[in-house]
Design an enzyme around this catalytic site. Structure first.
Site, PDB file in Angstrom:
ATOM      1  N   LYS A  59       0.840  -1.204   0.000  1.00  0.00           N
ATOM      2  CA  LYS A  59       0.000   0.000   0.000  1.00  0.00           C
ATOM      3  C   LYS A  59       0.873   1.251   0.000  1.00  0.00           C
ATOM      4  O   LYS A  59       2.006   1.215   0.482  1.00  0.00           O
ATOM      5  CB  LYS A  59      -0.857   0.035   1.281  1.00  0.00           C
ATOM      6  CG  LYS A  59      -1.978  -0.969   1.329  1.00  0.00           C
ATOM      7  CD  LYS A  59      -2.745  -0.848   2.644  1.00  0.00           C
ATOM      8  CE  LYS A  59      -3.878  -1.850   2.706  1.00  0.00           C
ATOM      9  NZ  LYS A  59      -4.913  -1.659   1.676  1.00  0.00           N
TER      10      LYS A  59
ATOM     11  N   ARG B  52     -10.278 -11.569   2.065  1.00  0.00           N
ATOM     12  CA  ARG B  52     -11.156 -12.611   1.521  1.00  0.00           C
ATOM     13  C   ARG B  52     -10.495 -13.987   1.577  1.00  0.00           C
ATOM     14  O   ARG B  52     -11.173 -15.005   1.661  1.00  0.00           O
ATOM     15  CB  ARG B  52     -11.595 -12.234   0.096  1.00  0.00           C
ATOM     16  CG  ARG B  52     -10.458 -12.067  -0.868  1.00  0.00           C
ATOM     17  CD  ARG B  52     -10.866 -11.307  -2.136  1.00  0.00           C
ATOM     18  NE  ARG B  52     -10.963  -9.857  -1.899  1.00  0.00           N
ATOM     19  CZ  ARG B  52     -11.329  -8.978  -2.833  1.00  0.00           C
ATOM     20  NH1 ARG B  52     -11.659  -9.390  -4.049  1.00  0.00           N
ATOM     21  NH2 ARG B  52     -11.391  -7.701  -2.554  1.00  0.00           N
TER      22      ARG B  52
HETATM   23  N1  BES Z   1      -7.946  -3.761   4.479  1.00  0.00           N
HETATM   24  C1  BES Z   1      -8.159  -3.346   3.142  1.00  0.00           C
HETATM   25  C2  BES Z   1      -9.469  -2.589   2.968  1.00  0.00           C
HETATM   26  C3  BES Z   1      -9.576  -1.271   3.661  1.00  0.00           C
HETATM   27  C4  BES Z   1      -9.255  -0.118   2.981  1.00  0.00           C
HETATM   28  C5  BES Z   1     -10.029  -1.187   4.947  1.00  0.00           C
HETATM   29  C6  BES Z   1      -9.365   1.106   3.602  1.00  0.00           C
HETATM   30  C7  BES Z   1     -10.143   0.036   5.593  1.00  0.00           C
HETATM   31  C8  BES Z   1      -9.813   1.184   4.911  1.00  0.00           C
HETATM   32  C9  BES Z   1      -8.187  -4.553   2.208  1.00  0.00           C
HETATM   33  O1  BES Z   1      -7.416  -5.640   2.593  1.00  0.00           O
HETATM   34  C10 BES Z   1      -7.701  -4.088   0.883  1.00  0.00           C
HETATM   35  O2  BES Z   1      -6.604  -3.626   0.824  1.00  0.00           O
HETATM   36  N2  BES Z   1      -8.525  -4.218  -0.132  1.00  0.00           N
HETATM   37  C11 BES Z   1      -8.161  -3.799  -1.439  1.00  0.00           C
HETATM   38  C12 BES Z   1      -8.783  -4.765  -2.410  1.00  0.00           C
HETATM   39  C13 BES Z   1      -8.318  -4.566  -3.831  1.00  0.00           C
HETATM   40  C14 BES Z   1      -6.862  -4.959  -3.958  1.00  0.00           C
HETATM   41  C15 BES Z   1      -9.179  -5.415  -4.723  1.00  0.00           C
HETATM   42  C16 BES Z   1      -8.711  -2.386  -1.674  1.00  0.00           C
HETATM   43  O3  BES Z   1      -9.810  -2.094  -1.194  1.00  0.00           O
HETATM   44  O4  BES Z   1      -8.021  -1.600  -2.296  1.00  0.00           O
HETATM   45 ZN    ZN Z   2      -5.398  -5.511   1.956  1.00  0.00          ZN
END
Ligand code: BES
Ligand code: ZN
Ligand code: ZN
Length: 510
Positions: free
Chosen positions: A286, A360
């Site tokens: 990230k 997931r």
């Molecule tokens: N933990 C994150 C989702 C999240 C984002 C929670 C912001 C709280 C605040 C999750 O694991 C994630 O990173 N999801 C990705 C999925 C994508 C790669 C399909 C996302 O939402 O960008």
């Molecule tokens: Zn994630």
């Protein structure tokens, strides 16, 4: 931290039901209803004082002072006054309740009580008449609003003034039913505080092994049956999703199972919560900005652990088993790579196209395991997608699943003020989760409907015949803005109260 009657209670103020002010009460919180719009210029806001708490002279003195100060009774407005000399408290705090027709809205009253609780630092004991409008909502709102998390502050920055340790809820009588309502509100709010504490504990201190140990200790105390699988057992039993996500970290993953057994024949509810103690994204790392928000990526796990503890404390006639996968998602030479294929618990293969879609993967293992118990209902909750916030904002969870059960969850969530909103699982998006090499890919190759494609991924792992709801709390689990109503900064405890109300509803209605 205060002592209180309820031995199970871990923290929070003591709630006392009373028909009169106590000598120790330093402040009295009253409600203020705004004048209707037609006569707003001429008439004064109305006090909610409860029968027999204030005499006429005291009430008119307070009304005159509030009017002089320009108090209107609008939501969230707080006005402090020196109390009338005859009242026996130092301060009167008037909190806005909005217009007369809004007073019946339980969550608005809960929010007002929360606002008051946050404005009372330094008063050790306070009383309120908000309880004469809605006892349970006032009790819950005060308790939730009085929450603080100072565990990592030294005396250098620890606030000198604490929120009230005792709240007297004024009522016309101290009936058995009224006492039970207060105890119930305190039990629910205390479990919300448990979830908030978990979320607020930083990833340096809360990693899978420690999270599992704390869940065990709280669960055992509440009378739950606790089972913990460590990384070796997870590997041996084929939990490929949890292992794959956890293997980049030196802090190894766990799977925690907590059970509250209802009587024979009671409905069986499976709870599953995402327990990523920190989500860097893994190799699909990230950006640095706001990455600290990912301390909340175990908010789903926190909520289902707290809700299961609540089921035990309230001795609900529902069988509840929480299946909670815990892992830390880190990049390293041992981490899984984009393009890796893993085998989920139960045998399905998944191509990991993006290591940041890790929630997931651990949930799929846990859902398959939870379904082996043949539950009537399965509720999973997770800080699953940034797309949840794009679609619904920071305060509104998205709920997907079996349509009838999904709608029931959304309706109950609205009643408790957590406001989860029903979202679809569009068939055409399912095709976008096809993989070149495995049974399924963990992401689509586009960003459209990101919350929904995550829901569709999970749906693949839910056993036929199980009524299922998936609650995405990416935004709602963590308040990165200013405190509001009964919601503090940081961990919010959402959706503990939705799950609690749902369990109670299943107990009553099946
Ligand atoms: N933990 C994150 C989702 C999240 C984002 C929670 C912001 C709280 C605040 C999750 O694991 C994630 O990173 N999801 C990705 C999925 C994508 C790669 C399909 C996302 O939402 O960008
Ligand atoms: Zn994630
Ligand atoms: Zn995550």
């Amino acid at each position: 931290m205060s002592k209180n009657d309820n031995a199970d209670r871990t923290r929070g103020p003591e709630l006392v039901l009373s028909t009169a002010l106590d000598k120790g009460d330093a402040a009295l919180v009253i409600g203020l209803i705004s004048a209707s719009s037609e006569d707003a210029d001429t008439s004064e806001p109305t006090l909610v004082v409860g029968d027999g708490v204030l005499d006429d002279a005291q009430a008119s003195e307070i009304t005159a002072a509030l009017t002089a100060l320009g108090a209107t009774g609008s939501h969230g407005e707080v006005t402090r006054l020196a109390a009338p000399a005859t009242l026996g408290v130092d301060v009167v705090l008037a909190v806005g309740l909005g217009s007369a027709d809004e007073v019946d809205d339980a969550d608005l009253l809960r929010q007002a009580a929360g606002v008051a609780a946050r404005a009372l630092d330094g008063f050790d004991a306070v009383a309120t008449t908000l309880s004469t409008v809605n006892l349970a909502a006032a009790a819950e709102g005060f308790f939730l609003g009085a929450y603080r998390f100072d565990e990592f502050r030294t005396d250098k920055t620890k606030p000198k003034k604490n929120p009230p340790a005792r709240i007297t809820l004024l009522a016309e009588s101290k009936s058995k039913e009224a006492k039970a309502e207060v105890d119930h509100a305190a039990a629910v709010a205390d479990c919300v505080a448990i979830a908030r504490d978990f979320v607020n504990t930083p990833p340096s201190h809360l990693y899978p092994e420690e999270f599992a140990a704390r869940a065990r200790s709280l669960g055992t105390k509440a009378g739950l049956n606790v089972e913990i699988l460590d990384d070796k057992e997870l590997l041996a039993q084929g939990y490929g999703g949890i292992i794959g996500v956890g293997k980049g970290s030196s802090r190894l993953p766990r799977l925690v199972r907590l059970t509250h057994a209802g009587r024979k024949g009671a409905k069986k509810v499976a709870l599953v919560g995402k327990g990523i103690t920190f989500d860097t994204g893994g190799i699909s790392i990230k950006p640095a900005a706001n990455m600290d928000h990912m301390t909340s990526d175990m908010g789903g796990a926190a909520a289902v652990i707290a809700a299961t503890i609540l089921a035990a404390r309230l001795d609900l006639e529902v069988s509840v088993t929480a299946t909670v996968p815990m892992a830390e998602n880190m990049p390293s030479s041992t981490a899984q790579r984009p393009g890796d294929v893993l085998t989920q618990y139960g045998g399905r293969t998944v191509e990991v196209l993006n290591t940041d879609a890790e929630g997931r993967l651990i949930l799929a293992d846990a859902i398959v395991r939870a379904c082996e118990d043949e539950p009537d209902y399965l509720i999973d909750t997770a800080t699953l997608t940034g797309a949840q916030m794009v679609a619904l904002g920071a305060r509104t969870p998205g709920v997907m699943g079996t349509p009838e059960f999904r709608d029931r969850v959304a309706a109950i969530s609205a009643e408790v003020g957590e406001n989860a909103w029903a979202m679809p699982l569009p068939k055409e998006l399912r095709g976008d989760l096809k993989s070149r090499v495995a049974d399924l890919a963990n992401v689509t190759n586009h960003r459209n409907g990101g919350m929904l494609s995550a829901g569709l991924f999970l749906q693949e792992f839910v056993a036929d015949g199980v009524a299922w709801a998936h609650i995405d709390i990416a935004g709602p689990a963590f308040n990165s803005g200013a405190p509001w109503g009964y919601t503090p900064k940081g961990g919010t405890g959402v959706p503990v109260r939705t799950i609690a109300a749902l369990l109670a509803d299943i107990q009553t209605n099946g």
